[in-house]
Design an enzyme around this catalytic site. Sequence first.
Site, short mmCIF file in Angstrom:
data_model
loop_
_atom_site.label_atom_id
_atom_site.label_comp_id
_atom_site.label_asym_id
_atom_site.label_seq_id
_atom_site.Cartn_x
_atom_site.Cartn_y
_atom_site.Cartn_z
N CYS A 42 -8.51 -35.78 -9.18
CA CYS A 42 -8.29 -34.34 -9.16
C CYS A 42 -9.65 -33.69 -8.95
CB CYS A 42 -7.66 -33.85 -10.47
SG CYS A 42 -7.36 -32.07 -10.50
N GLU A 59 -4.66 -31.64 -3.25
CA GLU A 59 -4.97 -33.00 -2.81
C GLU A 59 -4.93 -33.00 -1.29
OE1 GLU A 59 -6.81 -35.69 -3.10
OE2 GLU A 59 -6.00 -35.69 -5.15
#
Length: 221
Positions: A2, A105
């Site tokens: 992340c 992402e």
Amino acid sequence: MCGRFAVTLPQDAMAELFAARPINDLPTVPNYNVCPTNDVHVVTSDGAERQLGSMRWGFIPHWYKTPADGPFLINARAETIAEKPAFRSAARDRRCLIPASGFYEWTKDEDGNRLPWYIHPAEGDALAFAGIYQSWDKGDAPMTTCAIVTTGANEPMSQIHHRMPVILAEKDWPLWLGEAGHGAATLMTAAPDHALEFYRVDTKVNSNRASGPGLIEPLDD
């Protein structure tokens, strides 16, 4: 992993959601492009009370002489967090929740271009990432820093990336925060397949200087 996320929940709503008392200057919201080294919202507990505070995203181990003295630790792998010297003490004694509205992402197309996706809760308007934190006081400006715990992706998320942040359900917050005894390690698993939804967003979020609500708008087909 992340490496970028968004926080859109107002401060008072965040404090209410986590039943936490604000304790210091909190980062400005909304922020649609939270980047490493930014100050982020964190929820901690002393066992009697939860606090909503601010920490720098980017964990600095206590032996670093400067913040740039080693690898930049924005994530901690669930599989090795209890063994790594940088993380093991924090994983045992200094766990926190890091609120988010969603995270980004990237995939790549055939030409190698980075294509961003926005991942958000299928229900509700907030996520609670599992985090750990560390106070660092070797420099002129002592700071408290944190990292997001990650694990292997669930099946839907694996279409985008093989890792994902550990996302904790509300019922599990007391255990992660140390309010409900031992066993927090059992929580470091992927979110259920139905917990998240995702869609493509504009490549302007590829820049860490980009801002504004347009970053999380679905890309037109």
